[in-house]
Design a protein around this motif. Structure first.
Motif, PDB file in Angstrom:
ATOM      1  N   VAL A 119       0.876  -1.176   0.000  1.00 43.26           N
ATOM      2  CA  VAL A 119       0.000   0.000   0.000  1.00 43.26           C
ATOM      3  C   VAL A 119       0.906   1.216   0.000  1.00 43.26           C
ATOM      4  O   VAL A 119       1.603   1.485   0.968  1.00 43.26           O
ATOM      5  CB  VAL A 119      -0.934   0.015   1.227  1.00 43.26           C
ATOM      6  N   CYS A 120       0.924   1.926  -1.113  1.00 44.32           N
ATOM      7  CA  CYS A 120       1.856   3.034  -1.298  1.00 44.32           C
ATOM      8  C   CYS A 120       1.137   4.356  -1.027  1.00 44.32           C
ATOM      9  O   CYS A 120       0.121   4.649  -1.650  1.00 44.32           O
ATOM     10  CB  CYS A 120       2.411   2.985  -2.720  1.00 44.32           C
ATOM     11  N   VAL A 121       1.661   5.150  -0.081  1.00 46.57           N
ATOM     12  CA  VAL A 121       1.042   6.410   0.324  1.00 46.57           C
ATOM     13  C   VAL A 121       1.944   7.566  -0.087  1.00 46.57           C
ATOM     14  O   VAL A 121       3.093   7.655   0.348  1.00 46.57           O
ATOM     15  CB  VAL A 121       0.801   6.439   1.846  1.00 46.57           C
ATOM     16  N   GLU A 122       1.431   8.454  -0.927  1.00 47.40           N
ATOM     17  CA  GLU A 122       2.206   9.584  -1.439  1.00 47.40           C
ATOM     18  C   GLU A 122       2.187  10.728  -0.431  1.00 47.40           C
ATOM     19  O   GLU A 122       1.508  11.739  -0.622  1.00 47.40           O
ATOM     20  CB  GLU A 122       1.627  10.039  -2.778  1.00 47.40           C
ATOM     21  N   ASP A 123       2.952  10.549   0.666  1.00 44.55           N
ATOM     22  CA  ASP A 123       2.993  11.568   1.709  1.00 44.55           C
ATOM     23  C   ASP A 123       4.372  11.531   2.362  1.00 44.55           C
ATOM     24  O   ASP A 123       4.828  10.472   2.801  1.00 44.55           O
ATOM     25  CB  ASP A 123       1.898  11.301   2.758  1.00 44.55           C
ATOM     26  N   VAL A 124       5.035  12.685   2.439  1.00 40.72           N
ATOM     27  CA  VAL A 124       6.396  12.731   2.985  1.00 40.72           C
ATOM     28  C   VAL A 124       6.420  12.403   4.475  1.00 40.72           C
ATOM     29  O   VAL A 124       7.473  12.062   5.026  1.00 40.72           O
ATOM     30  CB  VAL A 124       7.028  14.118   2.743  1.00 40.72           C
ATOM     31  N   GLY A 125       5.277  12.497   5.146  1.00 45.41           N
ATOM     32  CA  GLY A 125       5.229  12.151   6.558  1.00 45.41           C
ATOM     33  C   GLY A 125       5.184  10.659   6.815  1.00 45.41           C
ATOM     34  O   GLY A 125       5.290  10.217   7.959  1.00 45.41           O
ATOM     35  N   VAL A 126       5.035   9.876   5.764  1.00 42.39           N
ATOM     36  CA  VAL A 126       5.004   8.412   5.877  1.00 42.39           C
ATOM     37  C   VAL A 126       6.366   7.858   5.488  1.00 42.39           C
ATOM     38  O   VAL A 126       6.933   8.241   4.453  1.00 42.39           O
ATOM     39  CB  VAL A 126       3.907   7.825   4.956  1.00 42.39           C
ATOM     40  N   SER A 127       6.915   6.982   6.316  1.00 40.89           N
ATOM     41  CA  SER A 127       8.206   6.364   6.018  1.00 40.89           C
ATOM     42  C   SER A 127       8.070   5.420   4.841  1.00 40.89           C
ATOM     43  O   SER A 127       6.972   4.965   4.506  1.00 40.89           O
ATOM     44  CB  SER A 127       8.725   5.603   7.238  1.00 40.89           C
ATOM     45  N   ARG A 128       9.220   5.098   4.200  1.00 43.23           N
ATOM     46  CA  ARG A 128       9.163   4.223   3.015  1.00 43.23           C
ATOM     47  C   ARG A 128       8.568   2.863   3.373  1.00 43.23           C
ATOM     48  O   ARG A 128       7.818   2.292   2.592  1.00 43.23           O
ATOM     49  CB  ARG A 128      10.556   4.060   2.411  1.00 43.23           C
ATOM     50  N   LYS A 129       8.919   2.317   4.513  1.00 43.00           N
ATOM     51  CA  LYS A 129       8.247   1.130   5.049  1.00 43.00           C
ATOM     52  C   LYS A 129       7.801   1.497   6.459  1.00 43.00           C
ATOM     53  O   LYS A 129       8.565   1.407   7.412  1.00 43.00           O
ATOM     54  CB  LYS A 129       9.177  -0.085   5.055  1.00 43.00           C
ATOM     55  N   HIS A 130       6.534   1.890   6.553  1.00 46.94           N
ATOM     56  CA  HIS A 130       6.044   2.512   7.781  1.00 46.94           C
ATOM     57  C   HIS A 130       5.422   1.488   8.735  1.00 46.94           C
ATOM     58  O   HIS A 130       5.731   1.462   9.926  1.00 46.94           O
ATOM     59  CB  HIS A 130       5.009   3.585   7.424  1.00 46.94           C
ATOM     60  N   ALA A 131       4.514   0.648   8.206  1.00 48.47           N
ATOM     61  CA  ALA A 131       3.787  -0.292   9.062  1.00 48.47           C
ATOM     62  C   ALA A 131       3.461  -1.553   8.278  1.00 48.47           C
ATOM     63  O   ALA A 131       3.567  -1.587   7.049  1.00 48.47           O
ATOM     64  CB  ALA A 131       2.510   0.352   9.597  1.00 48.47           C
ATOM     65  N   GLN A 132       3.057  -2.580   9.011  1.00 52.56           N
ATOM     66  CA  GLN A 132       2.696  -3.855   8.379  1.00 52.56           C
ATOM     67  C   GLN A 132       1.455  -4.424   9.055  1.00 52.56           C
ATOM     68  O   GLN A 132       1.316  -4.352  10.283  1.00 52.56           O
ATOM     69  CB  GLN A 132       3.854  -4.855   8.502  1.00 52.56           C
ATOM     70  N   ILE A 133       0.548  -4.969   8.238  1.00 51.85           N
ATOM     71  CA  ILE A 133      -0.643  -5.649   8.768  1.00 51.85           C
ATOM     72  C   ILE A 133      -0.551  -7.108   8.354  1.00 51.85           C
ATOM     73  O   ILE A 133      -0.461  -7.419   7.160  1.00 51.85           O
ATOM     74  CB  ILE A 133      -1.941  -5.033   8.236  1.00 51.85           C
ATOM     75  N   GLN A 134      -0.546  -8.017   9.329  1.00 54.76           N
ATOM     76  CA  GLN A 134      -0.443  -9.448   9.071  1.00 54.76           C
ATOM     77  C   GLN A 134      -1.672 -10.172   9.600  1.00 54.76           C
ATOM     78  O   GLN A 134      -2.209  -9.819  10.654  1.00 54.76           O
ATOM     79  CB  GLN A 134       0.811 -10.033   9.722  1.00 54.76           C
ATOM     80  N   LYS A 135      -2.082 -11.188   8.853  1.00 54.19           N
ATOM     81  CA  LYS A 135      -3.210 -12.002   9.286  1.00 54.19           C
ATOM     82  C   LYS A 135      -2.691 -13.136  10.149  1.00 54.19           C
ATOM     83  O   LYS A 135      -1.790 -13.889   9.738  1.00 54.19           O
ATOM     84  CB  LYS A 135      -3.964 -12.557   8.075  1.00 54.19           C
ATOM     85  N   SER A 136      -3.250 -13.273  11.362  1.00 55.56           N
ATOM     86  CA  SER A 136      -2.791 -14.319  12.271  1.00 55.56           C
ATOM     87  C   SER A 136      -3.443 -15.660  11.940  1.00 55.56           C
ATOM     88  O   SER A 136      -4.365 -15.735  11.122  1.00 55.56           O
ATOM     89  CB  SER A 136      -3.129 -13.942  13.725  1.00 55.56           C
ATOM     90  N   GLU A 137      -2.960 -16.723  12.556  1.00 54.38           N
ATOM     91  CA  GLU A 137      -3.533 -18.049  12.334  1.00 54.38           C
ATOM     92  C   GLU A 137      -4.979 -18.116  12.788  1.00 54.38           C
ATOM     93  O   GLU A 137      -5.765 -18.909  12.266  1.00 54.38           O
ATOM     94  CB  GLU A 137      -2.701 -19.107  13.064  1.00 54.38           C
ATOM     95  N   GLU A 138      -5.349 -17.258  13.750  1.00 57.68           N
ATOM     96  CA  GLU A 138      -6.732 -17.244  14.239  1.00 57.68           C
ATOM     97  C   GLU A 138      -7.657 -16.448  13.323  1.00 57.68           C
ATOM     98  O   GLU A 138      -8.874 -16.455  13.510  1.00 57.68           O
ATOM     99  CB  GLU A 138      -6.782 -16.640  15.655  1.00 57.68           C
ATOM    100  N   GLY A 139      -7.081 -15.743  12.342  1.00 54.99           N
ATOM    101  CA  GLY A 139      -7.910 -14.993  11.407  1.00 54.99           C
ATOM    102  C   GLY A 139      -7.984 -13.509  11.686  1.00 54.99           C
ATOM    103  O   GLY A 139      -8.562 -12.766  10.898  1.00 54.99           O
TER     104      GLY A 139
END
Length: 524
Positions: free
Chosen positions: A47-67
């Protein structure tokens, strides 16, 4: 509401999680989440956000085994906040507000099926505008086939089929059949509701194909100028990208109600040479698709809103307002960018930038085709018995006529059951040419039944369905090869020659092995 409280209506299928930007440069844009989704300013992020306040790799969302979906800070400069609280890791719930930096805010939730219905509605509306052009092109194809067939039927029985006019009529019939096939594939790829899997897409070819589909919908008053650079390949969905180009073409047409010039061009561009506001990776190469019209242009106060869902400057009933929103959504899904340049009275230019794939040099496909045709002409397995299985008698007659002319023996079966019966008779076919889609027992099921009779059966599956990947289906079923209808005589000849030669070589190898092993057997 806890995440466990979110329930799916029975029979509706699993919901897809997503985040929607509610504040920031892509307001209203939707991003579907995968098992692992990286959010950042880099075009390499999911998910690419065109904003200088956002780091190049800012955050990550992962799906857990529980869903559930877990949000993590990837060491960002400005931090990650959920519902105004700074977090390092957080299990998301529907409705959670995710803030990345000072200006980019998303809401986490699940996809509304009504939204997908709106997207399909917009796709069908766009296709409906092209229906007249599709009918026109198909009528041209049928007219060419009919006229040439009538010409050949009226020839003197002693006529030489190698004369120039006869050869030209036959070549025109082959060309008409090819045009009909390409048109059918274009329509099916564009019209189906679900996005296709990603593959290699030549954007210049796609633009040319889409213009052919839209030519009559654009109208005679629109003059089209093409400037396409060949072999500009991206990884993406053929149908989704084609809809994107179609949306831009129709939008340009609507901007020129009294006609004008429409220019479509493709180029390769390095990130550093593109619009700085797009924040593309300076060293990466991109495919640029440019659609420029000579229309009335867009007022500067309206320009920032044109990609917002349901925003439209057209009159009531003239547009749903999701065409350009869909364009930006699809381009974002392909890790690309959309730029627009316009002034009132000076026309509008849309530019799409998609990451370019640098493909390794491969053998000249035309050379490979000529070698296959040469092999078909020289191979010694003519006389082999080919069983043609198809419920359409026209197809059976036409293919049988072609194979008989190549000195093959031919047997026919009108359905799978009769094919199974014929295969057990003497002489047994050397190869089965089988339609994939037949009433009753289909081609794949019939192939499995043939394997029970003969595990080494040689089957070529054929399909006229342009919305299927015949190669994948062939690999799943284990068939020797697959052919997409309508196939040319050259393709059929080359396929049969290759497979029968391979089978003969394998048989010779087994015979030699058997002879070598016999030396070691003890005599009684």
């Amino acid at each position: 509401m806890a995440s466990s409280d979110f329930k799916i209506t029975q029979g509706a299928g699993p919901a897809a999680a997503r985040i929607v930007m509610v504040e920031g440069p892509h307001i209203g844009e939707r991003f579907n989440l995968s098992l692992s989704t990286v959010i950042g300013r880099s075009t390499l992020a999911d998910v690419c956000v065109e904003d200088v306040g956002v780091s190049r790799k800012h955050a990550q969302i992962q799906k857990s085994e529980e869903g559930s979906y877990v949000l993590s800070d990837l060491g960002s400069k400005n931090g990650v906040f959920v519902n105004d609280s700074k977090i390092d890791q957080h299990s998301l719930r529907p409705g959670d507000r995710i803030q990345l930096g000072p200006r980019a805010t998303f809401v986490f939730g699940y996809m509304d099926p009504v939204e997908e219905q709106l997207r399909q509605k917009q796709r069908l509306e766009t296709l409906g505008r092209a229906v007249a052009g599709i009918a026109h092109d198909l009528n041209n194809v049928v007219g060419a086939l009919s006229a040439n067939a009538d010409f050949l039927a009226r020839l003197n029985p002693d006529a030489n089929f190698k004369t120039a006019d006869v050869a030209e009529a036959l070549e025109d019939m082959k060309l008409a059949a090819l045009q009909a096939r390409n048109l059918t594939r274009s329509v099916v790829n564009f019209a189906r509701g679900r996005p296709t899997s990603f593959g290699l897409v030549d954007m210049s070819e796609l633009c040319s194909e889409t213009l052919r589909l839209a030519r009559h919908a654009l109208g005679r008053s629109v003059e089209v100028e093409l400037d396409l650079t060949p072999k500009l390949v991206v990884r993406g969905s053929q149908s989704e990208l084609q809809q994107t180009v179609m949306n831009l073409l129709v939008n340009a047409r609507d901007a020129m109600p009294n006609g004008g010039r429409l220019r479509v061009s493709t180029r390769s561009r390095q990130g550093k040479d593109c619009e700085k506001t797009l924040d593309l990776v300076a060293t990466e190469m991109y495919v640029m698709v440019e659609v420029a019209d000579g229309g009335a242009g867009i007022d500067q106060e309206i320009l920032p809103h044109i990609f917002e869902p349901f925003f439209t400057t057209k009159g009531h009933g003239s547009g749903s307002g999701i065409g350009l929103a869909t364009v930006k959504d699809v381009v974002g899904l392909h890790k690309g960018r959309v730029a627009v340049q316009s002034k009132a009275g000076e026309g509008t230019v849309f530019r799409i930038y998609l990451p370019r794939l640098e493909l390794e040099a491969t053998a000249n496909p035309s050379t490979g085709k000529m070698e296959a045709i040469k092999l078909a002409a020289e191979h010694p397995n003519r006389g082999s018995l080919i069983l043609i299985v198809d419920d359409d008698p026209l197809v059976r007659r036409s293919v049988a006529r072609l194979l008989l002319g190549e000195s093959y023996q031919v047997a026919e079966a009108e359905n799978a059951q009769k094919a199974l019966e014929r295969y057990q008779q003497f002489p047994q076919p050397d190869l089965v040419l089988m339609d994939l889609d037949m009433p009753g027992m289909g081609g794949e099921e019939a192939y499995r039944e043939l394997q029970k009779i003969d595990p080494g059966v040689l089957v070529v599956l054929c399909t006229g369905r342009a919305d299927l990947d015949p190669t994948a289906r062939g690999l799943v079923s284990g068939a020797a090869a697959t052919l997409q209808k309508p196939f040319s005589g050259d393709t059929l000849r080359a396929t049969l020659a290759t497979l029968l030669l391979q089978a003969a070589a394998l048989e010779d190898e087994v015979t030699v092995m058997h002879q070598d092993l016999s030396k070691y057997r003890r005599t009684p």
